[in-house]
Design a protein around this motif. Structure first.
Motif, PDB file in Angstrom:
ATOM      1  N   ILE A   1       7.288  -1.726   1.257  1.00 23.48           N
ATOM      2  CA  ILE A   1       7.865  -1.235   2.507  1.00 23.48           C
ATOM      3  C   ILE A   1       7.191   0.074   2.934  1.00 23.48           C
ATOM      4  O   ILE A   1       6.879   0.273   4.110  1.00 23.48           O
ATOM      5  N   LEU A   2       6.929   0.939   1.965  1.00 20.63           N
ATOM      6  CA  LEU A   2       6.321   2.228   2.323  1.00 20.63           C
ATOM      7  C   LEU A   2       4.892   2.042   2.832  1.00 20.63           C
ATOM      8  O   LEU A   2       4.493   2.681   3.804  1.00 20.63           O
ATOM      9  N   SER A   3       4.133   1.127   2.205  1.00 24.19           N
ATOM     10  CA  SER A   3       2.758   1.005   2.693  1.00 24.19           C
ATOM     11  C   SER A   3       2.732   0.319   4.049  1.00 24.19           C
ATOM     12  O   SER A   3       1.891   0.645   4.898  1.00 24.19           O
ATOM     13  N   TRP A   4       3.662  -0.589   4.296  1.00 24.03           N
ATOM     14  CA  TRP A   4       3.745  -1.182   5.636  1.00 24.03           C
ATOM     15  C   TRP A   4       4.053  -0.089   6.677  1.00 24.03           C
ATOM     16  O   TRP A   4       3.416   0.007   7.724  1.00 24.03           O
ATOM     17  N   LEU A   5       5.009   0.773   6.325  1.00 19.02           N
ATOM     18  CA  LEU A   5       5.383   1.843   7.257  1.00 19.02           C
ATOM     19  C   LEU A   5       4.242   2.844   7.466  1.00 19.02           C
ATOM     20  O   LEU A   5       3.984   3.279   8.592  1.00 19.02           O
ATOM     21  N   HIS A   6       3.546   3.160   6.370  1.00 24.39           N
ATOM     22  CA  HIS A   6       2.415   4.101   6.485  1.00 24.39           C
ATOM     23  C   HIS A   6       1.344   3.589   7.447  1.00 24.39           C
ATOM     24  O   HIS A   6       0.620   4.366   8.058  1.00 24.39           O
ATOM     25  N   SER A   7       1.255   2.257   7.562  1.00 26.89           N
ATOM     26  CA  SER A   7       0.189   1.699   8.397  1.00 26.89           C
ATOM     27  C   SER A   7       0.507   1.789   9.897  1.00 26.89           C
ATOM     28  O   SER A   7      -0.312   1.411  10.731  1.00 26.89           O
ATOM     29  N   LYS A   8       1.700   2.256  10.227  1.00 21.10           N
ATOM     30  CA  LYS A   8       2.105   2.327  11.639  1.00 21.10           C
ATOM     31  C   LYS A   8       2.117   3.773  12.147  1.00 21.10           C
ATOM     32  O   LYS A   8       2.376   4.697  11.384  1.00 21.10           O
ATOM     33  N   PRO A   9       1.890   3.952  13.439  1.00 14.57           N
ATOM     34  CA  PRO A   9       1.909   5.321  13.994  1.00 14.57           C
ATOM     35  C   PRO A   9       3.306   5.957  13.911  1.00 14.57           C
ATOM     36  O   PRO A   9       4.301   5.229  13.823  1.00 14.57           O
ATOM     37  N   PRO A  10       3.362   7.298  13.958  1.00 15.47           N
ATOM     38  CA  PRO A  10       4.651   7.993  13.926  1.00 15.47           C
ATOM     39  C   PRO A  10       5.582   7.496  15.040  1.00 15.47           C
ATOM     40  O   PRO A  10       5.129   7.210  16.155  1.00 15.47           O
TER      41      PRO A  10
ATOM     42  N   GLY B   1      17.451 -10.215   3.147  1.00 16.42           N
ATOM     43  CA  GLY B   1      18.343  -9.736   2.097  1.00 16.42           C
ATOM     44  C   GLY B   1      18.667  -8.271   2.320  1.00 16.42           C
ATOM     45  O   GLY B   1      18.668  -7.787   3.441  1.00 16.42           O
ATOM     46  N   TRP B   2      18.939  -7.572   1.227  1.00 18.32           N
ATOM     47  CA  TRP B   2      19.377  -6.179   1.295  1.00 18.32           C
ATOM     48  C   TRP B   2      18.180  -5.259   1.497  1.00 18.32           C
ATOM     49  O   TRP B   2      17.169  -5.390   0.824  1.00 18.32           O
ATOM     50  N   ALA B   3      18.292  -4.346   2.436  1.00 14.56           N
ATOM     51  CA  ALA B   3      17.172  -3.458   2.738  1.00 14.56           C
ATOM     52  C   ALA B   3      17.390  -2.072   2.144  1.00 14.56           C
ATOM     53  O   ALA B   3      18.525  -1.616   2.032  1.00 14.56           O
ATOM     54  N   PRO B   4      16.310  -1.388   1.788  1.00 18.10           N
ATOM     55  CA  PRO B   4      16.432   0.011   1.346  1.00 18.10           C
ATOM     56  C   PRO B   4      16.573   0.901   2.573  1.00 18.10           C
ATOM     57  O   PRO B   4      15.636   1.576   2.983  1.00 18.10           O
ATOM     58  N   GLN B   5      17.748   0.885   3.166  1.00 16.74           N
ATOM     59  CA  GLN B   5      17.936   1.453   4.502  1.00 16.74           C
ATOM     60  C   GLN B   5      17.576   2.936   4.620  1.00 16.74           C
ATOM     61  O   GLN B   5      16.932   3.345   5.578  1.00 16.74           O
TER      62      GLN B   5
END
Ligand code: UDP
Length: 466
Positions: free
Chosen positions: A251-260, A327-331
């Motif tokens: 999840i973190l690397s997916w998020l890192h790949s997107k702009p702020p 499923g359950w997300a690390p919200q």
């Protein structure tokens, strides 16, 4: 126990998802401030937070769990997260009484849905301060109180005709179709509050000052939140209540790949149930918006629409537009990430407060319970969100129908995330409120002070009793 030993606080959460999580956080918060916190639970419900409590114990600020001994053949609702406000938990009464007689804490903080606890505890005459956990904040509490007192809904002709909620600091319009709180829930909450020592509220003063003041006029209350901010390590943020269906790195690397501020996070709480047709409309709307998104889909349906959803998921993976969590997300982990710039939420109080604490503006899509009040707080009072335009509750009546079309989804996403002035203003305001939330729970902050004040009061009370 001696006068100098730490104040012992029992926490007795209700069994439903959005109730247990904040009370565990709250127990942790009071432990950080020096109380001995003990969470009272059933064997099954304790499973969902045992690991995080274990981590606390290792880090030297222990919270304890006390399991109520239940006869083998009894437990509450089969699924650990699906209990509703009317789920009967009174089989816990005798085990709870036994425990209190043995251990006599300084206070017990119980969920307002354990209405039977009022009589059970008060009749023991143990001098244990009975404190009610208010998990919905002051705005919703005041709105609800005033509506049940003045019944403005009786003065309009149809359940879709707006009325003004009487006696609030702001002009707030609602419709009867947005008032799903049933009489039995009202009665249960009233019962809980009767003769209680006070209430602890998961909110913070700066979020809703006029409403905190109004609430405190009618109730003894300590405003001590947002308690989710007491999850300070990654493991706790990633796994609140349940193990996440996706690992942290993915999840973190997916998020890192997107702009702020570009990603929209979409989640409808612990027990979302949408008609398949509604899910399809949401999917189409998201795709058309072109905005990156993370969408939590739980209780995935089979049959009608299931195939579409599989294809959609595949398509979104390929185009990298969207990540779907089945499923359950690390919200908390998601909301805190700098790439997240919007939260489409059902406005459960915990989600609302978590969005606020992370400084994220919202798209509001309330479904049931007090969520329509929370929507008003976000859109009309704080002005940090746009309504998707849902009309009334789908969750309780579960009719297979669509209340929000794809074009409404697309329009709301573009309004908030499309780079326009309005969305930018909301984002700035949300960020400022998020900063205030963090200050509130730090040393010198008001929530911090109120928590300490309660601990000190319980200590003084012990002196008087002894
Ligand atoms: N939550 C989560 N992952 C999910 C769904 C929910 O961690 O996939 C957490 C969320 O962070 C919040 C709680 O579950 O703390 C849901 O509470 P809320 O009051 O928002 O809604 P409810 O579940 O009571 O409708």
């Amino acid at each position: 126990e001696s006068i100098s030993s730490p104040v012992e606080m029992f926490f007795f959460p209700f069994v439903g998802g959005g109730h247990q999580i904040p009370m565990v956080d709250m127990a942790r918060m009071f432990a950080v401030h020096g109380a001995t916190s003990v969470i009272i639970s059933t064997p099954k419900h304790a499973l969902s937070f045992r690991e995080s409590i274990h981590r606390d114990q290792q880090s030297g600020r222990p919270v304890f769990i006390e399991i109520l001994p239940l006869p083998d053949n009894i437990d509450i609702a089969d699924s650990d997260m699906s209990a509703t406000p009317v789920t009967d938990t009174s089989m816990l009464q005798e085990p709870l009484k036994k425990l209190l007689l043995q251990r006599k804490p300084d206070c017990i903080v119980h969920d307002m849905f354990h209405h039977w606890a009022a009589d059970a505890i008060d009749n023991l005459e143990l001098n244990v301060a009975r404190i009610v956990f208010n998990g919905i904040g002051c705005f919703a509490s005041c709105a609800r109180e005033n509506i049940s007192k003045f019944k403005p809904q009786d003065k309009v002709d149809s359940k879709y005709e707006p009325f003004v909620v009487p006696g609030l600091p702001d002009r707030i319009e609602m419709t009867q179709s947005q008032l799903p709180v049933t009489q039995i829930v009202q009665d249960n909450m009233r019962k809980s509050k009767e003769n209680c020592y006070g209430m602890v509220v998961n909110s913070f003063y700066e979020l809703e000052p006029a409403y905190v003041e109004q609430f405190k006029k009618g109730n003894r209350a300590w405003i001590v939140g947002p308690v989710s901010l007491y999850n300070r390590n990654i493991a706790d943020k990633a796994e609140r209540g349940k193990k996440a269906a996706i690992d942290e790195q993915t999840i973190l690397s997916w998020l890192h790949s997107k702009p702020p501020n570009s990603v929209l996070y979409i989640s409808f709480g612990s027990s979302p149930r949408f008609a398949p047709q509604q899910i399809l409309e949401l999917a189409h709307g998201l795709q058309a918006s072109n905005q990156p998104f993370i969408w939590v889909i739980r209780n995935v349906f089979k049959g009608e629409g299931a195939e579409f959803l599989t294809e959609f998921e595949e398509k979104m993976r390929e185009s990298k537009q969207g990540l779907i969590i089945n499923g359950w997300a690390p919200q908390l982990l998601i909301l805190e990430h700098g790439s997240v710039g919007g939260f489409m939420t059902h406005c459960g109080w915990n989600s609302t407060l978590e969005g606020v604490s992370c400084g994220v503006p919202m798209i509001t899509w309330p479904i049931s319970a007090e969520q329509f009040f929370n929507e008003k707080l976000v859109t009309d009072v704080l002005k940090i969100g746009v309504r998707v335009g849902s009309l009334d509750w789908l969750w309780w009546n579960m009719e297979p129908r669509v209340s929000v079309g794809r074009d409404m989804v697309e329009a709301a996403v573009k309004r908030l995330m499309g780079g326009g002035e309005e969305g930018g203003e909301m984002r700035n305001k949300a960020r400022l409120i998020g900063e205030m939330a963090k200050k509130a729970v730090e040393g010198g902050g008001l929530s911090y002070k109120e928590a300490i004040a309660l601990i000190n009061e319980l200590k003084d009370r012990r002196r008087i009793i002894e």
